[in-house]
Design a protein around this motif. Structure first.
Motif, PDB file in Angstrom:
ATOM      1  N   ILE A   1       0.768  -1.281   0.257  1.00  0.00           N
ATOM      2  CA  ILE A   1      -0.008  -0.084   0.047  1.00  0.00           C
ATOM      3  C   ILE A   1       0.757   1.257  -0.131  1.00  0.00           C
ATOM      4  O   ILE A   1       0.379   2.200  -0.325  1.00  0.00           O
ATOM      5  CB  ILE A   1      -0.943   0.092   1.111  1.00  0.00           C
ATOM      6  N   LEU A   2       2.197   1.104   0.262  1.00  0.00           N
ATOM      7  CA  LEU A   2       3.002   2.296   0.207  1.00  0.00           C
ATOM      8  C   LEU A   2       3.490   2.771  -1.380  1.00  0.00           C
ATOM      9  O   LEU A   2       4.250   3.542  -1.431  1.00  0.00           O
ATOM     10  CB  LEU A   2       4.445   2.045   0.902  1.00  0.00           C
ATOM     11  N   PHE A   3       3.295   1.638  -2.223  1.00  0.00           N
ATOM     12  CA  PHE A   3       3.526   1.861  -3.466  1.00  0.00           C
ATOM     13  C   PHE A   3       2.870   3.181  -4.129  1.00  0.00           C
ATOM     14  O   PHE A   3       1.590   3.510  -4.049  1.00  0.00           O
ATOM     15  CB  PHE A   3       3.082   1.034  -4.454  1.00  0.00           C
ATOM     16  N   GLY A   4       3.455   4.151  -4.817  1.00  0.00           N
ATOM     17  CA  GLY A   4       2.948   5.231  -5.780  1.00  0.00           C
ATOM     18  C   GLY A   4       2.446   4.679  -7.031  1.00  0.00           C
ATOM     19  O   GLY A   4       2.534   3.709  -7.206  1.00  0.00           O
ATOM     20  N   PRO A   5       1.775   5.517  -7.663  1.00  0.00           N
ATOM     21  CA  PRO A   5       1.146   5.426  -9.035  1.00  0.00           C
ATOM     22  C   PRO A   5       2.160   4.630  -9.946  1.00  0.00           C
ATOM     23  O   PRO A   5       1.778   3.721 -10.684  1.00  0.00           O
ATOM     24  CB  PRO A   5       0.899   6.696  -9.537  1.00  0.00           C
ATOM     25  N   GLU A   6       3.366   5.146 -10.038  1.00  0.00           N
ATOM     26  CA  GLU A   6       4.200   4.713 -10.900  1.00  0.00           C
ATOM     27  C   GLU A   6       4.704   3.247 -10.694  1.00  0.00           C
ATOM     28  O   GLU A   6       4.621   2.321 -11.733  1.00  0.00           O
ATOM     29  CB  GLU A   6       5.780   5.312 -11.060  1.00  0.00           C
ATOM     30  N   ALA A   7       5.035   2.917  -9.293  1.00  0.00           N
ATOM     31  CA  ALA A   7       5.350   1.463  -9.204  1.00  0.00           C
ATOM     32  C   ALA A   7       4.155   0.666  -9.215  1.00  0.00           C
ATOM     33  O   ALA A   7       3.897  -0.482  -9.850  1.00  0.00           O
ATOM     34  CB  ALA A   7       5.656   1.554  -7.506  1.00  0.00           C
ATOM     35  N   LEU A   8       2.921   0.922  -9.103  1.00  0.00           N
ATOM     36  CA  LEU A   8       1.561  -0.028  -9.208  1.00  0.00           C
ATOM     37  C   LEU A   8       1.433   0.168 -10.548  1.00  0.00           C
ATOM     38  O   LEU A   8       1.107  -1.066 -11.130  1.00  0.00           O
ATOM     39  CB  LEU A   8       0.523   1.104  -8.399  1.00  0.00           C
ATOM     40  N   ALA A   9       1.483   1.010 -11.492  1.00  0.00           N
ATOM     41  CA  ALA A   9       1.122   1.027 -12.995  1.00  0.00           C
ATOM     42  C   ALA A   9       1.943   0.103 -13.503  1.00  0.00           C
ATOM     43  O   ALA A   9       1.448  -0.849 -14.429  1.00  0.00           O
ATOM     44  CB  ALA A   9       1.234   2.415 -13.512  1.00  0.00           C
TER      45      ALA A   9
ATOM     46  N   ALA B   1      -5.435   3.609  -0.863  1.00  0.00           N
ATOM     47  CA  ALA B   1      -4.435   3.096  -1.994  1.00  0.00           C
ATOM     48  C   ALA B   1      -5.170   3.761  -3.235  1.00  0.00           C
ATOM     49  O   ALA B   1      -4.875   3.524  -4.233  1.00  0.00           O
ATOM     50  CB  ALA B   1      -4.121   1.859  -2.170  1.00  0.00           C
ATOM     51  N   LEU B   2      -6.619   3.998  -2.876  1.00  0.00           N
ATOM     52  CA  LEU B   2      -7.712   4.170  -4.091  1.00  0.00           C
ATOM     53  C   LEU B   2      -7.195   5.342  -5.019  1.00  0.00           C
ATOM     54  O   LEU B   2      -7.212   5.270  -6.394  1.00  0.00           O
ATOM     55  CB  LEU B   2      -9.019   4.511  -3.692  1.00  0.00           C
ATOM     56  N   GLU B   3      -6.495   6.452  -4.512  1.00  0.00           N
ATOM     57  CA  GLU B   3      -6.204   7.486  -5.401  1.00  0.00           C
ATOM     58  C   GLU B   3      -5.087   7.082  -6.502  1.00  0.00           C
ATOM     59  O   GLU B   3      -5.252   7.515  -7.569  1.00  0.00           O
ATOM     60  CB  GLU B   3      -5.978   8.999  -4.513  1.00  0.00           C
ATOM     61  N   ALA B   4      -4.064   6.664  -5.752  1.00  0.00           N
ATOM     62  CA  ALA B   4      -2.819   6.145  -6.494  1.00  0.00           C
ATOM     63  C   ALA B   4      -3.320   5.252  -7.534  1.00  0.00           C
ATOM     64  O   ALA B   4      -2.828   5.173  -8.692  1.00  0.00           O
ATOM     65  CB  ALA B   4      -2.099   5.423  -5.651  1.00  0.00           C
ATOM     66  N   LEU B   5      -4.265   4.081  -7.206  1.00  0.00           N
ATOM     67  CA  LEU B   5      -4.687   3.154  -8.052  1.00  0.00           C
ATOM     68  C   LEU B   5      -5.619   3.854  -9.341  1.00  0.00           C
ATOM     69  O   LEU B   5      -5.282   3.440 -10.535  1.00  0.00           O
ATOM     70  CB  LEU B   5      -5.402   2.141  -7.744  1.00  0.00           C
ATOM     71  N   ARG B   6      -6.419   4.696  -8.894  1.00  0.00           N
ATOM     72  CA  ARG B   6      -7.019   5.315 -10.183  1.00  0.00           C
ATOM     73  C   ARG B   6      -6.122   6.048 -11.239  1.00  0.00           C
ATOM     74  O   ARG B   6      -6.503   5.968 -12.336  1.00  0.00           O
ATOM     75  CB  ARG B   6      -8.109   6.375  -9.449  1.00  0.00           C
ATOM     76  N   SER B   7      -5.213   6.788 -10.716  1.00  0.00           N
ATOM     77  CA  SER B   7      -4.278   7.328 -11.749  1.00  0.00           C
ATOM     78  C   SER B   7      -3.179   6.488 -12.440  1.00  0.00           C
ATOM     79  O   SER B   7      -2.720   6.267 -13.645  1.00  0.00           O
ATOM     80  CB  SER B   7      -3.505   8.490 -10.925  1.00  0.00           C
ATOM     81  N   ALA B   8      -3.110   5.128 -11.609  1.00  0.00           N
ATOM     82  CA  ALA B   8      -2.126   4.060 -12.076  1.00  0.00           C
ATOM     83  C   ALA B   8      -2.756   2.950 -13.054  1.00  0.00           C
ATOM     84  O   ALA B   8      -2.355   2.046 -13.704  1.00  0.00           O
ATOM     85  CB  ALA B   8      -1.437   3.460 -11.006  1.00  0.00           C
ATOM     86  N   ARG B   9      -4.125   2.834 -13.000  1.00  0.00           N
ATOM     87  CA  ARG B   9      -4.616   1.712 -13.313  1.00  0.00           C
ATOM     88  C   ARG B   9      -4.896   1.621 -14.970  1.00  0.00           C
ATOM     89  O   ARG B   9      -5.200   2.511 -15.799  1.00  0.00           O
ATOM     90  CB  ARG B   9      -6.493   1.927 -13.203  1.00  0.00           C
TER      91      ARG B   9
END
Length: 571
Positions: free
Chosen positions: A107-115, A132-140
């Motif tokens: 859950i510490l991952f930012g958008p880039e790592a998740l994407a 983690a929702l905000e980061a996932l929305r931008s990384a999805r």
């Protein structure tokens, strides 16, 4: 007590059924006992709950039904971006029941790592914590068809159904309580675990169902023959990391025991509080956690009631200071362990029944054939430094179930991991004549200074013996004359005591003298830099590569400035 290691190791035989699914062992078989407690949960916001194995089983059935309706099929990857909480275990069990592949992410991952990980794995869906929702929305990426969100409060009001966003609890509430689990082979993939990426882009290690069985001998031994005298297990290790998942959560559930899930920030005081209130009997505490506990309260037995029976540690070297403190302050010998995401729990100790030495990462656990090899894959003689490697087969010639299947869609990296039947770890060690392994460094952490080969681990352990040092990392600093200098980045335990320049100068000289006296003159750090914190991976390992790059960048900058200065003088 006599050392029973050799007889135990020689007598061990693997028994792995051809058909196997992790969920059968960690939940289904225990769900028949209504009162058996699986997870005790607490958050730093004050929430508490208790989940039985039956609770997990029913919730996982309902979630599996809901995920199937969302299109999750056998072999699909489903990301789990959740902290320590009961729904994390439910998600794993549901995904295994579907025959799908669980992909835990921090859950510490930012958008880039998740994407990167979601796209690389072509994940079909994500089950995530609301944080983690905000980061996932931008990384999805486009491959992710749905996003199921778990929150401590109802989420329906702020989720977007048109984007296939759902409340996990709603999915569970509407799912059917019965679900026929997919029958999987032991060799089929169960998890996709991404490495930390310290030596390049993160690679996804595909882990089979049988790997849980492969982990068990080491887990049992390092926890003093778990579940003997077990009451409750706990580790601050993130359940998205191999250490939290395969060294804590899943093996605890395999034995039908209780594990504590704590959602909150770690501190030494928090650790003591949880250990005491939940009567923790067994724990995995990595060195960073032990250091925090030592600094918070060096003498806990004088006023705390701790029930600890066994502690395993891994990730970084424990070092003599922590090893001795655990014996004196916690009343037990910490069992160091060594393993990797690709083949976990292969080396370690069991001080209850086997000889143990401070500073050693132990001997091969039963079922694993481990050696120190050279670049050609030949076993090195005792006393020689080489790379730790694990053989595909045990000492009897039978396949070792601990191994990963392959790197996700990266056959080249998979092939490079092996030399013949030896799987290389990238970690250097020395094996002594008694079979004990002594960790040296990551192969890419070793460096030369003034012609000497330097491993950071021994120097770091020496510096940690000073009471002023809370944490330390040793890296090379480029030098035109010597090639490299030994440099130490030091985190102070009480920085307020060393605010003045003269105080830090005096401490620097003391630390240098300590290394000179205890190790070798060429190993002492020519330069010491005091910093607030070290760069760490989500699994609690120091990222020396970040500090090495920092020193390289500084050297290049210095060269540019020198070049500009020389050019100015010439004109």
């Amino acid at each position: 007590m006599a050392d029973t290691y050799r007889t135990t190791y020689d007598a061990f035989r693997w028994k792995v059924p051809a058909q196997l699914n992790i969920e059968q062992f960690i939940c289904a078989r225990w769900a028949k006992e209504p009162g058996r407690i699986a997870i005790r949960y607490e958050s730093d916001s004050g929430q508490q709950s208790t989940w039985t194995y039956r609770d997990l089983h029913l919730a996982a059935n309902r979630l599996a039904c809901a995920l199937r309706e969302l299109g999750v099929d056998r072999g699909d990857r489903v990301a789990i971006v959740l902290p320590q909480r009961p729904i994390t275990a439910v998600a794993h069990i549901a995904i295994y029941r579907l025959g799908a592949i669980a992909m835990p992410l921090s859950i510490l991952f930012g958008p880039e790592a998740l994407a990167y990980r979601l796209a690389d794995s072509e994940a079909s869906g994500v089950i995530a914590d609301a944080s983690a929702l905000e980061a996932l929305r931008s990384a999805r990426p486009d491959c992710v068809r749905f996003l199921a969100v778990a929150a401590d409060e109802h989420t329906a009001d702020w989720l977007d159904p048109s984007e296939q966003e759902f409340d996990v609890q709603d999915l569970i509430n509407h799912g059917h309580p019965r679900f026929s689990a997919v029958k999987t082979l032991a060799s089929e993939p169960a998890q996709l675990l991404y490495t930390s990426g310290t030596t390049g882009p993160p690679k996804g290690a595909l882990i089979p169902h049988r790997a849980l069985i492969g982990n068990l001998p080491g887990f049992v031994a390092s926890q003093h023959w778990f579940p003997d005298e077990a009451h409750c297990f706990w580790s601050p290790a993130d359940w998205a990391w191999t250490g939290g998942l395969m060294d804590a959560l899943l093996p605890s559930l395999y034995f039908g025991q209780t594990i504590l899930a704590y959602k909150g920030r770690f501190s030494g005081e928090t650790a003591y509080d949880l250990l005491e209130r939940y009567d923790i009997s067994h724990a995995f505490l990595f060195p960073t956690a032990l250091k925090a506990m030592l600094k918070t309260d060096p003498n806990p037995q004088s006023h705390r009631k701790l029930r600890l029976r066994a502690v395993m540690s891994a990730g970084e070297s424990v070092g003599h200071t922590l090893y001795q403190w655990c014996e004196e302050a916690l009343g037990l010998t910490v069992n160091e362990m060594f393993g990797q995401t690709e083949m976990n729990y292969v080396l370690g100790n069991c001080s209850r029944y086997w000889a143990s030495h401070s500073g050693s990462i132990g001997r091969p656990y039963p079922g694993h054939r481990v050696a120190v090899i050279d670049e050609s894959g030949r076993e090195m003689p005792d006393g020689s430094i080489g790379e730790i490697a694990v053989h595909r087969n045990d000492r009897h010639g039978h396949p070792d179930p601990v191994f990963f299947i392959e790197y996700w869609r990266n056959l080249k990296a998979t092939d490079e991991k092996f030399t013949g039947d030896w799987c290389r770890t990238g970690d250097l060690a020395i094996k002594d004549q008694d079979g004990f392994f002594w960790y040296a460094a990551r192969a890419d952490d070793m460096f030369k200074a003034a012609g000497y080969r330097i491993g950071p681990g021994e120097i770091e352990n020496c510096l940690l013996q000073h009471s002023a040092v809370a944490n330390v990392a040793v890296v090379p600093k480029p030098d035109s004359e010597r090639g490299n200098l030994v440099k130490a980045f030091v985190v102070l335990s009480q920085p307020e005591k060393y605010q003045h320049h003269r105080q830090r100068e005096k401490l620097t000289l003391a630390l240098q003298a300590q290394v000179r006296q205890k190790l070798a003159p060429y190993e002492y750090p020519k330069e010491i830099e005091f910093i607030e914190s070290l760069p760490m991976t989500t699994s609690g390992k120091v990222q020396r590569a970040v500090l090495r790059q920092l020193e390289l960048d500084r050297a290049h900058q210095q060269q540019r400035l020198q070049g500009e200065e020389n050019a100015g003088l010439s004109t």
